[in-house]
Motif scaffolding. Structure first.
Motif, short mmCIF file in Angstrom:
data_model
loop_
_atom_site.label_atom_id
_atom_site.label_comp_id
_atom_site.label_asym_id
_atom_site.label_seq_id
_atom_site.Cartn_x
_atom_site.Cartn_y
_atom_site.Cartn_z
N UNK A 150 0.78 -1.24 0.00
CA UNK A 150 0.00 0.00 0.00
C UNK A 150 0.82 1.30 0.00
N UNK A 151 2.15 1.21 -0.16
CA UNK A 151 2.93 2.44 -0.31
C UNK A 151 2.62 3.06 -1.67
N UNK A 180 -5.34 2.07 -0.98
CA UNK A 180 -4.53 2.85 -0.03
C UNK A 180 -3.35 3.49 -0.75
N UNK A 181 -2.69 2.73 -1.62
CA UNK A 181 -1.55 3.26 -2.37
C UNK A 181 -1.95 4.44 -3.24
N UNK A 182 -3.07 4.30 -3.95
CA UNK A 182 -3.52 5.38 -4.82
C UNK A 182 -3.90 6.61 -4.02
N UNK A 183 -4.55 6.40 -2.89
CA UNK A 183 -4.93 7.53 -2.04
C UNK A 183 -3.71 8.25 -1.50
N UNK A 184 -2.73 7.50 -1.05
CA UNK A 184 -1.50 8.10 -0.52
C UNK A 184 -0.75 8.87 -1.60
N UNK A 185 -0.86 8.41 -2.85
CA UNK A 185 -0.18 9.09 -3.96
C UNK A 185 -0.91 10.33 -4.42
N UNK A 186 -2.17 10.47 -4.02
CA UNK A 186 -2.92 11.67 -4.38
C UNK A 186 -3.79 11.54 -5.61
N UNK A 187 -4.04 10.30 -6.07
CA UNK A 187 -4.94 10.08 -7.19
C UNK A 187 -6.37 9.96 -6.69
#
Length: 227
Positions: A150-151, A180-187
């Motif tokens: 999820x990073x 979670x990964x997409x959210x953390x990346x800002x997408x």
């Protein structure tokens, strides 16, 4: 075009397994068979906890569950034997609505990328098998990034290669780690559920939940406009 209530969007980034191709059921059965052959019993139930992980992260997961002597490399070799045997004749089918969605993105001048934690042989083999290589301007696989879902690494790399700000990209995912990964990346994370369903903890991260890829063009027309 009235864009007052719509958001600017340049790209759509796709996960692969369980989202583009209907592979998760084949993998689950293969994990069960491999686990039984190696004396650990069926192991397919672990898929729900490891969706979106790359090889290194998945190995750490299995070692934490079964101890440092768990033969992870042999497990990979064994499950792949069953997986490719089962899919050799007909291949892994595409998810409904994928080709129509890709045509829509092309016609409306959106960029598209694949961001999959799987290895390049698997990802590029599926794209070639289904003649989808030309549909994507970037393909990011699990070996190309340091930290798996999820990073956010894989989604940040996809946006970097597309030269698109994360805030102007939509992520299509079927698994919690990918969301979670997409959210953390800002997408903008959109979940199209397969084996996993959106949980209460996941829902605050989601832009939308769609039941199939066939719903995505309408979502784009309602909420976004291409830039």
């Amino acid at each position: 075009m009235n864009t007052e209530k719509r958001l600017p969007l340049k790209a759509v980034v796709f996960d692969m397994d369980g989202l583009m191709i209907d592979s998760e059921c084949y993998v689950k059965r293969s994990w069960d068979k491999a686990g039984e052959e190696l004396g650990y019993g069926p192991l397919g139930h672990h898929m729900a906890d490891t969706l979106g992980m790359n090889r290194k992260r998945r190995e750490s997961y299995f070692l934490s569950c079964y101890g440092k002597d768990f033969p992870f490399s042999l497990f990979l070799e064994t499950y792949r034997k069953y997986y490719y045997k089962e899919t050799a004749l007909s291949g892994v089918p595409l998810k409904p609505g994928l080709k129509e969605l890709l045509n829509y993105l092309n016609e409306n001048h959106y960029l598209a990328a694949v961001a999959s934690s799987s290895g390049p042989e698997h990802v590029n083999g599926n794209l070639k098998r289904h003649q989808l290589q030309s549909c994507f301007q970037a393909v990011i696989t699990g070996n190309m990034i340091t930290h798996s879902k999820p990073e956010p690494d894989i989604y940040l790399e996809a946006c970097r290669q597309l030269q698109v700000p994360p805030a102007q990209a939509l992520a299509l995912e079927d698994a919690p780690n990918g969301i979670i990964a997409a959210s953390r990346a800002g997408l903008y994370p959109v979940m199209v559920p397969d084996l996993a369903q959106p949980t209460d903890a996941l829902k605050p991260l989601l832009f939308r939940v769609c039941q199939s890829l066939a719903e995505i063009p309408k979502l784009l027309e309602t909420c976004f406009y291409p830039v």
